[in-house]
Design an enzyme around this catalytic site. Structure first.
Site, PDB file in Angstrom:
ATOM      1  N   ASP A 154     -58.360 -26.250 -14.814  1.00 32.35           N
ATOM      2  CA  ASP A 154     -57.178 -25.371 -14.871  1.00 32.35           C
ATOM      3  C   ASP A 154     -57.525 -23.911 -15.057  1.00 32.35           C
ATOM      4  O   ASP A 154     -58.628 -23.554 -15.473  1.00 32.35           O
ATOM      5  CB  ASP A 154     -56.294 -25.777 -16.050  1.00 32.35           C
ATOM      6  CG  ASP A 154     -56.887 -25.348 -17.402  1.00 32.35           C
ATOM      7  OD1 ASP A 154     -58.083 -25.610 -17.627  1.00 32.35           O
ATOM      8  OD2 ASP A 154     -56.170 -24.729 -18.196  1.00 32.35           O
ATOM      9  N   ARG A 173     -54.517 -27.828 -11.942  1.00 33.40           N
ATOM     10  CA  ARG A 173     -55.234 -29.100 -12.158  1.00 33.40           C
ATOM     11  C   ARG A 173     -54.952 -30.091 -11.034  1.00 33.40           C
ATOM     12  O   ARG A 173     -55.761 -30.956 -10.740  1.00 33.40           O
ATOM     13  CB  ARG A 173     -54.813 -29.744 -13.486  1.00 33.40           C
ATOM     14  CG  ARG A 173     -55.224 -28.978 -14.730  1.00 33.40           C
ATOM     15  CD  ARG A 173     -54.999 -29.850 -15.964  1.00 33.40           C
ATOM     16  NE  ARG A 173     -55.024 -29.095 -17.214  1.00 33.40           N
ATOM     17  CZ  ARG A 173     -56.126 -28.786 -17.888  1.00 33.40           C
ATOM     18  NH1 ARG A 173     -57.298 -29.146 -17.421  1.00 33.40           N
ATOM     19  NH2 ARG A 173     -56.058 -28.120 -19.015  1.00 33.40           N
ATOM     20  N   PHE A 194     -65.420 -18.632 -11.531  1.00 33.81           N
ATOM     21  CA  PHE A 194     -64.410 -19.434 -12.230  1.00 33.81           C
ATOM     22  C   PHE A 194     -63.676 -20.300 -11.214  1.00 33.81           C
ATOM     23  O   PHE A 194     -63.013 -19.800 -10.307  1.00 33.81           O
ATOM     24  CB  PHE A 194     -63.437 -18.544 -12.994  1.00 33.81           C
ATOM     25  CG  PHE A 194     -62.574 -19.337 -13.933  1.00 33.81           C
ATOM     26  CD1 PHE A 194     -63.073 -19.779 -15.148  1.00 33.81           C
ATOM     27  CD2 PHE A 194     -61.275 -19.678 -13.589  1.00 33.81           C
ATOM     28  CE1 PHE A 194     -62.295 -20.542 -16.010  1.00 33.81           C
ATOM     29  CE2 PHE A 194     -60.483 -20.437 -14.440  1.00 33.81           C
ATOM     30  CZ  PHE A 194     -60.996 -20.866 -15.658  1.00 33.81           C
ATOM     31  N   VAL A 195     -63.814 -21.592 -11.376  1.00 37.24           N
ATOM     32  CA  VAL A 195     -63.232 -22.525 -10.409  1.00 37.24           C
ATOM     33  C   VAL A 195     -62.065 -23.298 -11.019  1.00 37.24           C
ATOM     34  O   VAL A 195     -62.009 -23.504 -12.238  1.00 37.24           O
ATOM     35  CB  VAL A 195     -64.287 -23.516  -9.862  1.00 37.24           C
ATOM     36  CG1 VAL A 195     -65.357 -22.778  -9.059  1.00 37.24           C
ATOM     37  CG2 VAL A 195     -64.942 -24.323 -10.982  1.00 37.24           C
ATOM     38  N   ASP A 232     -71.066 -25.838 -18.452  1.00 34.11           N
ATOM     39  CA  ASP A 232     -71.165 -24.380 -18.321  1.00 34.11           C
ATOM     40  C   ASP A 232     -72.252 -23.906 -19.289  1.00 34.11           C
ATOM     41  O   ASP A 232     -73.438 -24.069 -19.002  1.00 34.11           O
ATOM     42  CB  ASP A 232     -69.773 -23.809 -18.625  1.00 34.11           C
ATOM     43  CG  ASP A 232     -69.637 -22.333 -18.356  1.00 34.11           C
ATOM     44  OD1 ASP A 232     -70.315 -21.830 -17.458  1.00 34.11           O
ATOM     45  OD2 ASP A 232     -68.832 -21.672 -19.040  1.00 34.11           O
ATOM     46  N   LYS A 243     -58.817 -32.122 -21.046  1.00 37.79           N
ATOM     47  CA  LYS A 243     -58.044 -32.743 -19.987  1.00 37.79           C
ATOM     48  C   LYS A 243     -58.782 -32.717 -18.664  1.00 37.79           C
ATOM     49  O   LYS A 243     -58.478 -33.464 -17.744  1.00 37.79           O
ATOM     50  CB  LYS A 243     -56.717 -31.966 -19.791  1.00 37.79           C
ATOM     51  CG  LYS A 243     -55.790 -31.966 -20.955  1.00 37.79           C
ATOM     52  CD  LYS A 243     -54.553 -31.080 -20.579  1.00 37.79           C
ATOM     53  CE  LYS A 243     -53.725 -30.788 -21.771  1.00 37.79           C
ATOM     54  NZ  LYS A 243     -52.702 -29.764 -21.505  1.00 37.79           N
ATOM     55  N   GLY A 244     -59.725 -31.796 -18.545  1.00 38.22           N
ATOM     56  CA  GLY A 244     -60.318 -31.480 -17.241  1.00 38.22           C
ATOM     57  C   GLY A 244     -60.891 -32.651 -16.456  1.00 38.22           C
ATOM     58  O   GLY A 244     -60.910 -32.626 -15.232  1.00 38.22           O
ATOM     59  N   GLU A 260     -67.589 -35.706 -17.704  1.00 37.94           N
ATOM     60  CA  GLU A 260     -67.118 -34.330 -17.913  1.00 37.94           C
ATOM     61  C   GLU A 260     -66.861 -33.673 -16.562  1.00 37.94           C
ATOM     62  O   GLU A 260     -67.469 -34.031 -15.551  1.00 37.94           O
ATOM     63  CB  GLU A 260     -68.195 -33.589 -18.738  1.00 37.94           C
ATOM     64  CG  GLU A 260     -67.958 -32.151 -19.069  1.00 37.94           C
ATOM     65  CD  GLU A 260     -66.712 -31.851 -19.878  1.00 37.94           C
ATOM     66  OE1 GLU A 260     -65.606 -32.198 -19.424  1.00 37.94           O
ATOM     67  OE2 GLU A 260     -66.836 -31.214 -20.947  1.00 37.94           O
ATOM     68  N   ASP A 261     -65.941 -32.721 -16.545  1.00 36.40           N
ATOM     69  CA  ASP A 261     -65.638 -32.005 -15.309  1.00 36.40           C
ATOM     70  C   ASP A 261     -66.701 -30.957 -14.973  1.00 36.40           C
ATOM     71  O   ASP A 261     -67.182 -30.886 -13.860  1.00 36.40           O
ATOM     72  CB  ASP A 261     -64.238 -31.355 -15.378  1.00 36.40           C
ATOM     73  CG  ASP A 261     -64.025 -30.557 -16.663  1.00 36.40           C
ATOM     74  OD1 ASP A 261     -64.922 -30.549 -17.532  1.00 36.40           O
ATOM     75  OD2 ASP A 261     -62.950 -29.950 -16.814  1.00 36.40           O
TER      76      ASP A 261
HETATM   77  P1  5GP Z   1     -69.258 -25.105 -22.170  1.00 35.63           P
HETATM   78  O1  5GP Z   1     -69.232 -25.476 -23.613  1.00 35.63           O
HETATM   79  O2  5GP Z   1     -70.217 -25.906 -21.332  1.00 35.63           O
HETATM   80  O3  5GP Z   1     -69.478 -23.622 -21.999  1.00 35.63           O
HETATM   81  O4  5GP Z   1     -67.770 -25.286 -21.680  1.00 35.63           O
HETATM   82  C1  5GP Z   1     -67.354 -26.257 -20.824  1.00 35.63           C
HETATM   83  C2  5GP Z   1     -65.859 -26.125 -20.695  1.00 35.63           C
HETATM   84  O5  5GP Z   1     -65.496 -24.790 -20.303  1.00 35.63           O
HETATM   85  C3  5GP Z   1     -65.348 -27.007 -19.576  1.00 35.63           C
HETATM   86  O6  5GP Z   1     -65.020 -28.307 -20.053  1.00 35.63           O
HETATM   87  C4  5GP Z   1     -64.136 -26.235 -19.104  1.00 35.63           C
HETATM   88  O7  5GP Z   1     -63.030 -26.546 -19.911  1.00 35.63           O
HETATM   89  C5  5GP Z   1     -64.498 -24.787 -19.335  1.00 35.63           C
HETATM   90  N1  5GP Z   1     -65.009 -24.135 -18.103  1.00 35.63           N
HETATM   91  C6  5GP Z   1     -66.247 -23.661 -17.882  1.00 35.63           C
HETATM   92  N2  5GP Z   1     -66.357 -23.120 -16.656  1.00 35.63           N
HETATM   93  C7  5GP Z   1     -65.151 -23.280 -16.075  1.00 35.63           C
HETATM   94  C8  5GP Z   1     -64.628 -22.933 -14.770  1.00 35.63           C
HETATM   95  O8  5GP Z   1     -65.288 -22.369 -13.864  1.00 35.63           O
HETATM   96  N3  5GP Z   1     -63.334 -23.260 -14.529  1.00 35.63           N
HETATM   97  C9  5GP Z   1     -62.549 -23.879 -15.466  1.00 35.63           C
HETATM   98  N4  5GP Z   1     -61.288 -24.131 -15.108  1.00 35.63           N
HETATM   99  N5  5GP Z   1     -63.003 -24.210 -16.694  1.00 35.63           N
HETATM  100  C10 5GP Z   1     -64.282 -23.918 -16.990  1.00 35.63           C
END
Ligand code: 5GP
Length: 179
Positions: A158, A164, A151-152, A102, A42-43, A98-99
Protein backbone atom coordinates in the site's frame (compact mmCIF):
# COMPACT_ATOMS: atom_id res chain seq x y z
CA UNK A 1 -5.32 3.59 -10.30
CA UNK A 2 -2.88 2.83 -13.15
CA UNK A 3 -2.65 6.57 -13.89
CA UNK A 4 -0.87 6.97 -10.52
CA UNK A 5 2.02 4.69 -11.60
CA UNK A 6 5.33 5.68 -13.19
CA UNK A 7 5.57 2.14 -14.53
CA UNK A 8 4.41 -1.40 -14.02
CA UNK A 9 7.43 -3.14 -12.53
CA UNK A 10 6.01 -6.68 -12.40
CA UNK A 11 2.93 -7.85 -14.24
CA UNK A 12 0.35 -10.23 -12.77
CA UNK A 13 1.64 -12.94 -15.15
CA UNK A 14 5.28 -12.49 -14.10
CA UNK A 15 4.29 -12.64 -10.44
CA UNK A 16 2.16 -15.74 -10.97
CA UNK A 17 4.86 -17.74 -12.76
CA UNK A 18 7.47 -16.77 -10.15
CA UNK A 19 5.14 -17.93 -7.37
CA UNK A 20 4.78 -21.29 -9.14
CA UNK A 21 8.59 -21.67 -9.03
CA UNK A 22 8.73 -20.78 -5.33
CA UNK A 23 5.89 -23.21 -4.56
CA UNK A 24 7.75 -26.03 -6.36
CA UNK A 25 10.90 -25.37 -4.34
CA UNK A 26 9.00 -25.28 -1.05
CA UNK A 27 7.16 -28.52 -1.90
CA UNK A 28 10.47 -30.24 -2.64
CA UNK A 29 12.14 -28.94 0.51
CA UNK A 30 9.20 -29.81 2.79
CA UNK A 31 8.04 -33.07 1.19
CA UNK A 32 6.52 -35.29 3.87
CA UNK A 33 6.58 -32.45 6.42
CA UNK A 34 3.77 -30.38 7.86
CA UNK A 35 4.99 -26.78 7.97
CA UNK A 36 3.29 -23.69 9.42
CA UNK A 37 3.11 -20.72 7.06
CA UNK A 38 3.01 -17.38 8.85
CA UNK A 39 1.92 -14.37 6.83
CA UNK A 40 2.92 -10.90 7.98
CA UNK A 41 -0.13 -8.63 7.66
CA UNK A 42 -1.27 -6.69 5.90
CA UNK A 43 1.08 -6.56 2.94
CA UNK A 44 1.53 -10.30 2.48
CA UNK A 45 -2.15 -11.23 2.21
CA UNK A 46 -2.30 -11.42 -1.60
CA UNK A 47 1.05 -13.22 -1.95
CA UNK A 48 0.08 -15.65 0.81
CA UNK A 49 -3.27 -16.45 -0.83
CA UNK A 50 -1.68 -17.13 -4.24
CA UNK A 51 1.30 -19.05 -2.85
CA UNK A 52 -0.81 -21.30 -0.64
CA UNK A 53 -3.06 -22.36 -3.50
CA UNK A 54 0.02 -23.65 -5.33
CA UNK A 55 1.38 -25.63 -2.38
CA UNK A 56 0.18 -29.21 -2.27
CA UNK A 57 1.29 -30.13 1.26
CA UNK A 58 -0.53 -30.63 4.53
CA UNK A 59 0.22 -27.37 6.31
CA UNK A 60 -1.12 -24.81 8.79
CA UNK A 61 -1.63 -21.13 8.04
CA UNK A 62 -1.42 -18.34 10.58
CA UNK A 63 -0.92 -14.58 10.50
CA UNK A 64 0.88 -11.97 12.54
CA UNK A 65 0.62 -8.22 12.35
CA UNK A 66 3.39 -5.86 13.33
CA UNK A 67 3.84 -2.13 13.31
CA UNK A 68 7.11 -0.24 13.40
CA UNK A 69 7.63 2.61 15.79
CA UNK A 70 8.53 5.86 14.08
CA UNK A 71 7.58 6.82 10.56
CA UNK A 72 7.53 4.39 7.69
CA UNK A 73 10.44 5.76 5.66
CA UNK A 74 12.85 5.43 8.61
CA UNK A 75 12.19 2.16 10.39
CA UNK A 76 14.04 2.07 13.69
CA UNK A 77 13.84 -1.67 14.18
CA UNK A 78 11.61 -1.33 17.23
CA UNK A 79 8.59 -3.41 16.36
CA UNK A 80 5.26 -3.80 18.12
CA UNK A 81 3.30 -7.02 17.63
CA UNK A 82 -0.32 -5.98 17.06
CA UNK A 83 -1.58 -9.48 16.26
CA UNK A 84 0.18 -12.52 17.65
CA UNK A 85 0.08 -16.13 16.47
CA UNK A 86 -2.97 -18.18 17.31
CA UNK A 87 -1.09 -21.45 17.52
CA UNK A 88 1.91 -22.96 19.21
CA UNK A 89 4.92 -23.29 16.89
CA UNK A 90 7.15 -25.28 19.27
CA UNK A 91 8.83 -28.12 17.32
CA UNK A 92 7.19 -27.00 14.07
CA UNK A 93 8.80 -26.09 10.75
CA UNK A 94 7.93 -22.44 10.21
CA UNK A 95 7.97 -20.48 6.95
CA UNK A 96 7.49 -16.72 7.29
CA UNK A 97 5.79 -15.17 4.26
CA UNK A 98 6.55 -11.48 3.68
CA UNK A 99 5.75 -9.05 0.88
CA UNK A 100 8.97 -7.05 0.81
CA UNK A 101 12.34 -7.06 2.53
CA UNK A 102 13.73 -3.53 2.76
CA UNK A 103 16.07 -2.53 5.62
CA UNK A 104 15.43 -5.97 7.11
CA UNK A 105 14.85 -4.51 10.58
CA UNK A 106 11.23 -5.66 10.88
CA UNK A 107 11.99 -9.20 9.74
CA UNK A 108 15.11 -9.37 11.88
CA UNK A 109 13.03 -8.63 14.95
CA UNK A 110 10.26 -11.01 13.90
CA UNK A 111 12.61 -13.92 13.15
CA UNK A 112 14.21 -13.47 16.59
CA UNK A 113 10.78 -13.45 18.23
CA UNK A 114 9.69 -16.61 16.39
CA UNK A 115 12.93 -18.43 17.22
CA UNK A 116 12.33 -17.72 20.92
CA UNK A 117 9.21 -19.88 20.62
CA UNK A 118 11.38 -22.95 19.95
CA UNK A 119 10.33 -24.02 16.46
CA UNK A 120 12.19 -26.87 14.76
CA UNK A 121 13.19 -24.52 11.93
CA UNK A 122 12.36 -21.04 10.63
CA UNK A 123 12.76 -19.96 7.03
CA UNK A 124 11.90 -16.73 5.28
CA UNK A 125 10.03 -16.39 2.01
CA UNK A 126 9.72 -12.90 0.53
CA UNK A 127 8.19 -11.90 -2.77
CA UNK A 128 10.30 -8.75 -3.19
CA UNK A 129 13.77 -7.79 -2.00
CA UNK A 130 15.51 -4.41 -2.06
CA UNK A 131 19.05 -5.55 -1.22
CA UNK A 132 20.48 -2.04 -1.65
CA UNK A 133 18.52 -0.86 1.39
CA UNK A 134 19.59 -3.54 3.85
CA UNK A 135 20.70 -2.39 7.31
CA UNK A 136 21.00 -5.79 8.98
CA UNK A 137 22.28 -9.04 7.53
CA UNK A 138 19.23 -11.09 6.63
CA UNK A 139 19.08 -13.41 3.64
CA UNK A 140 15.73 -14.82 2.51
CA UNK A 141 15.53 -18.58 1.89
CA UNK A 142 12.96 -18.10 -0.89
CA UNK A 143 12.78 -14.93 -2.93
CA UNK A 144 10.65 -13.78 -5.85
CA UNK A 145 12.37 -10.70 -7.28
CA UNK A 146 15.17 -8.27 -6.50
CA UNK A 147 13.85 -4.77 -7.18
CA UNK A 148 15.50 -1.35 -7.33
CA UNK A 149 15.24 1.19 -4.53
CA UNK A 150 11.85 2.64 -5.52
CA UNK A 151 8.58 2.82 -3.60
CA UNK A 152 6.30 0.16 -5.00
CA UNK A 153 2.61 -0.56 -4.47
CA UNK A 154 0.09 -3.19 -5.51
CA UNK A 155 -0.33 -6.92 -4.98
CA UNK A 156 -0.88 -6.32 -1.26
CA UNK A 157 1.51 -3.38 -0.86
CA UNK A 158 0.00 0.00 0.00
CA UNK A 159 0.59 3.69 0.09
CA UNK A 160 -1.60 5.14 2.88
CA UNK A 161 -3.72 1.96 2.67
CA UNK A 162 -4.43 2.40 -1.04
CA UNK A 163 -3.40 0.27 -4.03
CA UNK A 164 -3.29 -3.08 -2.18
CA UNK A 165 -5.88 -4.43 -4.63
CA UNK A 166 -3.84 -3.76 -7.79
CA UNK A 167 -3.11 -7.12 -9.49
CA UNK A 168 0.42 -5.99 -10.46
CA UNK A 169 3.33 -4.22 -8.74
CA UNK A 170 3.96 -0.67 -9.84
CA UNK A 171 6.20 2.28 -8.99
CA UNK A 172 4.10 5.10 -7.58
CA UNK A 173 4.41 8.59 -9.09
CA UNK A 174 6.31 10.88 -6.70
CA UNK A 175 3.61 13.58 -6.89
CA UNK A 176 1.20 11.19 -5.16
CA UNK A 177 3.31 11.38 -2.01
CA UNK A 178 3.13 15.16 -2.02
CA UNK A 179 -0.66 15.42 -2.25
P1 5GP B 1 11.99 -3.18 6.74
O1 5GP B 1 11.95 -3.38 8.22
O2 5GP B 1 12.55 -4.34 5.97
O3 5GP B 1 12.68 -1.89 6.39
O4 5GP B 1 10.49 -2.89 6.34
C1 5GP B 1 9.71 -3.74 5.62
C2 5GP B 1 8.34 -3.12 5.53
O5 5GP B 1 8.42 -1.78 5.00
C3 5GP B 1 7.48 -3.87 4.54
O6 5GP B 1 6.77 -4.93 5.18
C4 5GP B 1 6.56 -2.78 4.03
O7 5GP B 1 5.48 -2.62 4.91
C5 5GP B 1 7.41 -1.53 4.08
N1 5GP B 1 8.01 -1.21 2.76
C6 5GP B 1 9.32 -1.22 2.44
N2 5GP B 1 9.51 -0.87 1.15
C7 5GP B 1 8.28 -0.66 0.64
C8 5GP B 1 7.81 -0.28 -0.67
O8 5GP B 1 8.55 -0.07 -1.67
N3 5GP B 1 6.46 -0.17 -0.83
C9 5GP B 1 5.59 -0.39 0.21
N4 5GP B 1 4.29 -0.23 -0.07
N5 5GP B 1 6.00 -0.73 1.45
C10 5GP B 1 7.32 -0.87 1.66
Amino acid sequence: MTKDMVEVLLTAEEISSKISEIAERIMNDYAGKNPVFIGVLKGSFVFMADLMRKINLYCDIDFMAVSSYGNKSETTGAVKITKDLEQDIENRDVIVVEDILDSGLTLNYLMGYLKSRKPLSVRLCTLLDKPARRKVSIIPDYKGFDIPDAFVVGYGLDYAERYRNLPYIGVLKPEIYKE
